[in-house]
Design a protein around this motif. Sequence first.
Motif, mmCIF file in Angstrom:
data_model
loop_
_atom_site.group_PDB
_atom_site.id
_atom_site.type_symbol
_atom_site.label_atom_id
_atom_site.label_comp_id
_atom_site.label_asym_id
_atom_site.label_seq_id
_atom_site.Cartn_x
_atom_site.Cartn_y
_atom_site.Cartn_z
ATOM 1 N N GLY A 67 -5.193 9.012 4.433
ATOM 2 C CA GLY A 67 -4.356 8.055 4.240
ATOM 3 C C GLY A 67 -3.644 7.282 5.389
ATOM 4 O O GLY A 67 -2.716 6.460 5.338
ATOM 5 N N GLY A 68 -4.061 7.951 6.594
ATOM 6 C CA GLY A 68 -3.455 7.388 7.824
ATOM 7 C C GLY A 68 -4.127 6.166 8.316
ATOM 8 O O GLY A 68 -3.225 5.501 8.894
ATOM 9 N N ILE A 69 -5.227 5.771 8.110
ATOM 10 C CA ILE A 69 -5.840 4.437 8.439
ATOM 11 C C ILE A 69 -4.907 3.436 7.772
ATOM 12 O O ILE A 69 -4.446 2.576 8.832
ATOM 13 C CB ILE A 69 -7.126 4.220 8.041
ATOM 14 N N PRO A 70 -4.584 3.336 6.618
ATOM 15 C CA PRO A 70 -3.697 2.209 6.329
ATOM 16 C C PRO A 70 -2.311 2.237 6.928
ATOM 17 O O PRO A 70 -1.610 1.074 7.094
ATOM 18 C CB PRO A 70 -3.423 2.337 4.710
ATOM 19 N N PHE A 71 -1.602 3.246 7.057
ATOM 20 C CA PHE A 71 -0.270 3.500 7.813
ATOM 21 C C PHE A 71 -0.393 2.994 9.249
ATOM 22 O O PHE A 71 0.424 2.169 9.682
ATOM 23 C CB PHE A 71 -0.161 5.023 7.925
ATOM 24 N N THR A 72 -1.903 3.161 9.884
ATOM 25 C CA THR A 72 -1.862 2.536 11.277
ATOM 26 C C THR A 72 -1.934 1.070 10.898
ATOM 27 O O THR A 72 -1.272 0.276 11.970
ATOM 28 C CB THR A 72 -3.222 3.202 11.890
ATOM 29 N N VAL A 73 -2.634 0.664 10.187
ATOM 30 C CA VAL A 73 -2.826 -0.769 10.115
ATOM 31 C C VAL A 73 -1.336 -1.471 9.856
ATOM 32 O O VAL A 73 -0.968 -2.344 10.384
ATOM 33 C CB VAL A 73 -3.906 -1.171 8.727
ATOM 34 N N ALA A 74 -0.666 -0.850 8.814
ATOM 35 C CA ALA A 74 0.724 -1.154 8.616
ATOM 36 C C ALA A 74 1.657 -1.320 9.933
ATOM 37 O O ALA A 74 2.118 -2.309 10.046
ATOM 38 C CB ALA A 74 1.439 -0.456 7.397
ATOM 39 N N CYS A 75 1.447 -0.347 10.776
ATOM 40 C CA CYS A 75 2.339 -0.257 12.007
ATOM 41 C C CYS A 75 1.606 -1.390 12.682
ATOM 42 O O CYS A 75 2.605 -2.009 13.461
ATOM 43 C CB CYS A 75 2.281 1.188 12.629
ATOM 44 N N GLY A 76 0.576 -1.656 12.958
ATOM 45 C CA GLY A 76 -0.007 -2.826 13.581
ATOM 46 C C GLY A 76 0.691 -3.997 13.418
ATOM 47 O O GLY A 76 0.941 -4.890 14.447
ATOM 48 N N VAL A 77 0.518 -4.300 12.049
ATOM 49 C CA VAL A 77 1.157 -5.580 11.478
ATOM 50 C C VAL A 77 2.425 -5.783 11.836
ATOM 51 O O VAL A 77 2.860 -6.803 12.286
ATOM 52 C CB VAL A 77 0.994 -5.358 10.155
ATOM 53 N N ALA A 78 3.253 -4.432 11.821
ATOM 54 C CA ALA A 78 4.791 -4.489 12.161
ATOM 55 C C ALA A 78 4.773 -4.981 13.667
ATOM 56 O O ALA A 78 5.873 -5.677 14.241
ATOM 57 C CB ALA A 78 5.364 -3.290 11.693
#
Length: 184
Positions: A67-78
């Motif tokens: 589940g961490g890869i989508p979280f990392t991508v979301a943080c990058g988008v932020a």
Amino acid sequence: MRSATVRLGEFSDCLLAGLLVALASVPLVTAAPAFVAGCRVLDRARRDIGGPLWTTYWADFRRAARGGIPFTVACGVAVVLFAVDLEVVAAMPGAGVLRVALGVLAVAGAVVAVRTCEVVATDAAPWRQAVLTAARETAASPRNALLTATALGVSAVLVWMLPILALIMAGPLALAAVATGGRR
């Protein structure tokens, strides 16, 4: 003498965890799962639970990667959206006040992101629930949030002053996140 040996062992575990987090974060989308694994192994090392740091780290990393890869991508988008907002705000009247407000929001977002990783590491919570828990805890405990923000700031300054420290800085930051978790 045993006390000094134990402290030196904890310090070396912290630095080794930082190196492992840096190594696992080479593909940038794995940064959050790498940090979660670092938090988890350092939490277990603090409690004298578990096996060798090297083997337990990689098992924790694989578990957190789901589940961490989508979280990392979301943080990058932020982060990208924040950078765009800073550019837009620069052209507006009252840019100084708006920049300060955006800075406070960025620090709060970074604290919530770090605490989300800590919640996933220590509570084994799903990522979505961990984000809500971290946001709730950040608002409920401003002292711990300030300590986490200070750890982030000190880490950023140290890496800015000596960029090679980026290889180990995740370890002390993970230890700070676990220490300020406040649920135990």
